[in-house]
Design a protein around this motif. Structure first.
Motif, short mmCIF file in Angstrom:
data_model
loop_
_atom_site.label_atom_id
_atom_site.label_comp_id
_atom_site.label_asym_id
_atom_site.label_seq_id
_atom_site.Cartn_x
_atom_site.Cartn_y
_atom_site.Cartn_z
N THR A 197 -16.38 -46.30 5.90
CA THR A 197 -15.95 -45.37 6.95
C THR A 197 -14.43 -45.26 7.02
N VAL A 198 -13.95 -44.04 7.20
CA VAL A 198 -12.53 -43.76 7.39
C VAL A 198 -12.35 -43.03 8.72
N VAL A 199 -11.33 -43.41 9.48
CA VAL A 199 -11.05 -42.79 10.78
C VAL A 199 -9.78 -41.95 10.70
N VAL A 200 -9.84 -40.70 11.12
CA VAL A 200 -8.68 -39.82 11.15
C VAL A 200 -8.64 -39.11 12.50
N THR A 201 -7.67 -38.23 12.70
CA THR A 201 -7.58 -37.49 13.96
C THR A 201 -8.04 -36.05 13.78
N VAL A 202 -8.05 -35.32 14.88
CA VAL A 202 -8.45 -33.91 14.84
C VAL A 202 -7.46 -33.07 14.02
N MET A 203 -6.29 -33.62 13.72
CA MET A 203 -5.29 -32.87 12.97
C MET A 203 -5.51 -32.92 11.46
N ILE A 257 -3.24 -46.96 8.77
CA ILE A 257 -3.54 -48.35 9.11
C ILE A 257 -4.49 -48.95 8.08
N PHE A 258 -4.04 -50.00 7.42
CA PHE A 258 -4.90 -50.81 6.56
C PHE A 258 -5.18 -52.09 7.36
N LEU A 259 -6.29 -52.09 8.06
CA LEU A 259 -6.53 -53.13 9.07
C LEU A 259 -6.75 -54.51 8.45
N ASP A 260 -7.06 -54.57 7.17
CA ASP A 260 -7.16 -55.88 6.53
C ASP A 260 -5.80 -56.38 6.04
N ARG A 261 -4.76 -55.59 6.31
CA ARG A 261 -3.40 -55.97 5.94
C ARG A 261 -2.47 -56.06 7.15
N SER A 262 -2.71 -55.18 8.14
CA SER A 262 -1.80 -55.11 9.29
C SER A 262 -2.56 -54.63 10.52
N GLN A 299 -8.82 -38.27 18.96
CA GLN A 299 -7.68 -37.50 19.44
C GLN A 299 -6.41 -37.98 18.74
N VAL A 300 -5.34 -37.22 18.87
CA VAL A 300 -4.09 -37.54 18.17
C VAL A 300 -3.46 -38.80 18.75
N GLY A 301 -2.96 -39.65 17.87
CA GLY A 301 -2.30 -40.89 18.28
C GLY A 301 -2.88 -42.06 17.51
N ASP A 302 -2.02 -42.85 16.89
CA ASP A 302 -2.50 -43.96 16.07
C ASP A 302 -3.24 -45.01 16.91
N LYS A 303 -2.89 -45.11 18.21
CA LYS A 303 -3.58 -46.08 19.07
C LYS A 303 -5.05 -45.72 19.21
N TYR A 304 -5.36 -44.41 19.20
CA TYR A 304 -6.75 -43.98 19.32
C TYR A 304 -7.49 -44.15 17.99
N VAL A 305 -6.76 -43.96 16.90
CA VAL A 305 -7.33 -44.24 15.58
C VAL A 305 -7.71 -45.72 15.49
N LEU A 306 -6.79 -46.59 15.92
CA LEU A 306 -7.05 -48.02 15.87
C LEU A 306 -8.25 -48.41 16.74
N GLU A 307 -8.31 -47.85 17.94
CA GLU A 307 -9.43 -48.15 18.84
C GLU A 307 -10.77 -47.83 18.17
N LYS A 308 -10.84 -46.67 17.51
CA LYS A 308 -12.08 -46.27 16.85
C LYS A 308 -12.35 -47.16 15.63
N MET A 309 -11.30 -47.55 14.92
CA MET A 309 -11.47 -48.45 13.77
C MET A 309 -12.05 -49.79 14.21
N LEU A 310 -11.54 -50.31 15.32
CA LEU A 310 -12.04 -51.59 15.82
C LEU A 310 -13.48 -51.45 16.31
N GLU A 311 -13.77 -50.32 16.95
CA GLU A 311 -15.11 -50.08 17.48
C GLU A 311 -16.14 -49.98 16.34
N LYS A 312 -15.76 -49.30 15.25
CA LYS A 312 -16.69 -49.04 14.16
C LYS A 312 -16.51 -50.03 12.99
N ASP A 313 -15.63 -51.01 13.16
CA ASP A 313 -15.38 -52.02 12.13
C ASP A 313 -14.97 -51.37 10.81
N SER A 314 -13.98 -50.48 10.89
CA SER A 314 -13.42 -49.82 9.72
C SER A 314 -12.06 -50.44 9.39
#
Length: 439
Positions: free
Chosen positions: A272-278, A324-329, A298-313
């Motif tokens: 799974t990959v998470v992106v914004t509406v843009m 965001i490469f969550l296994d790196r940073s 929605q737009v904003g990296d904080k919202y991308v991160l929230e969805k990544m954490l929720e969906k374990d991406s």
């Protein structure tokens, strides 16, 4: 009211003042003082950075927090330090904005704070609920950059992964914070590179350079025969590439190529990959073709991160290059994005200009309109009705939103018919300017 999509950000000595910075430092001591004993502070190269740092530090010290100054350092480096030290930190930066802007971005153990925490800080600041400790408990101020820990970490990630040292790379650090660490990292990795726009004077950050101004490095690449170019913004939490033809490679394209590599390396958790509406519909089409799921926020990296954490991406980001490469940073890191992308080129064994041609791209137009009151405009019924009108069109997308970092309305139009894109953008531009002139 104070925090936007990326912390507090505005024009210095107008909305963003030393008083506001002092209150934030004190509010952090008030809210976090029982759990954390030290506040880390980093800043970019703006002339207002040191002034705001002193105010921020004073508020925290008066509330009993110790403060460690990391000096000029990137946003992701500060995020790494707060995670490693299990503490809180603030980055003083307005990212890609011009020098008259600055900002205050709060991190807690590697992550940007939540909306709920921002609201608690705002309440303390706006109600003047300042906390002054007993004079014997005033915090200690330390000037000690912790950037070596970050440098060592990044080098450890890639020293055995990037084997092609022949690529001739041009790097534009935007007269910003990336310049404080880029040589330490790229030299230790043995890369063949040259750095441009690394002479900060307090006023030239992002000035006709970096990830918001592509022309300069594009011309350098064509003239000097580089294989690729890397562009950072002022605080280096994002990056874009330029191929050897001088063409921009945006965040969507870098995400697409990284997704292929991560999938093959079995790093792409839940596929799974998470992106914004843009993000462009072409990215969505490319990922689906390669059997990779895509989620939008929605737009904003904080919202991308929230969805990544929720969906374990582990992979997500924005078209702007904030990836965001969550296994790196724990946050978007332009330097990690750059090194991951260089490794991807090696892994996929094709030149960048060939790879990006494999990714579909739908016509898309972005328009930024400066306004006096962005909230009033976005809530105007005329804007809502016009948005609804264009949302009924087939093979067409429209996103109209207030900027989270500037006094602007941002319009994104995308579809298969360029004439509709142009007429839609023009109609919105005229309407927004008309409403703005009414006030």
């Amino acid at each position: 009211m104070l925090f936007g999509t990326d912390g507090i950000r505005d024009v210095v000595n107008e909305t963003l003042t030393v008083d506001l910075a002092m209150k934030l430092g004190n509010a952090l001591a008030n809210l976090f003082g029982n759990k954390y004993k030290k506040l880390y502070i980093a800043r970019d190269t703006r002339n207002s950075g040191k002034m705001l740092e002193m105010a921020l530090a004073s508020g925290a010290l008066a509330g009993g927090l110790n403060v460690e100054s990391c000096g000029v350092l990137t946003t992701p480096a500060l995020a790494y330090i707060t995670k490693k030290e299990k503490s809180i930190g603030v980055v003083i930066s307005a990212s890609h904005n011009p020098f008259m802007y600055n900002g205050l971005k709060v991190f807690c153990e590697g992550f940007k704070i939540s909306d709920e925490t921002e609201e608690k800080l705002e309440e303390i600041m706006q109600k003047n609920l300042l906390k002054y400790c007993n004079y014997v408990d005033i915090g200690e101020y330390i000037e000690d950059s912790s950037k070596e820990d970050y440098i060592d970490y990044i080098v450890s990630l890639y020293q055995d992964k990037i084997k092609n040292k022949e690529l001739k790379i041009a790097v534009d650090v935007a007269n910003g914070a990336a310049g404080s660490v880029i040589d330490n990292i790229f030299q230790k990795l043995g890369l063949n590179y040259s750095v441009y726009k690394n002479s900060p004077n307090g006023f030239n950050i992002n000035d006709k350079c970096g990830s918001t101004s592509l022309d300069y490095l594009s011309k350098v690449i064509l003239k000097e025969g580089y294989d690729l170019g890397i562009l950072f913004d002022g605080d280096a939490d994002r990056c874009l590439f330029i191929n050897k033809k001088g063409e921009v490679v945006n965040g969507d394209m870098l995400i697409a190529l990284s997704a292929l590599k991560l999938k093959a390396q079995k790093r792409l958790k839940n596929n799974t990959v998470v992106v914004t509406v843009m993000s462009n519909l072409g990215l969505e089409e490319f990922l689906k073709k390669n059997e990779i799921k895509i989620l939008r926020t929605q737009v904003g990296d904080k919202y991308v991160l929230e969805k990544m954490l929720e969906k374990d991406s582990v992979l997500g980001g924005e078209q702007s290059g904030h990836i965001i490469f969550l296994d790196r940073s724990t946050t978007g890191d332009g330097i990690i994005t750059a090194l991951e992308s260089i490794e991807t080129l090696e892994f996929l064994s094709k030149p960048l200009e060939v790879l990006i041609n494999e990714i579909p791209k739908y016509p898309q137009q972005l328009e930024n309109i400066t306004v006096k009151d962005k909230i009033k405009i976005i809530e105007d019924d005329r804007v809502k009705k016009l948005t609804m009108k264009y949302q009924t069109f087939e093979n067409f997308r429209i996103v109209v939103r207030p900027s989270g970092t500037e006094h602007k309305i941002r319009i994104m139009t995308e579809g298969s018919d360029e004439k509709i894109i142009e007429s839609c953008t023009k109609e919105f531009r005229n309407l927004i300017q008309s409403i703005d002139n009414e006030s």
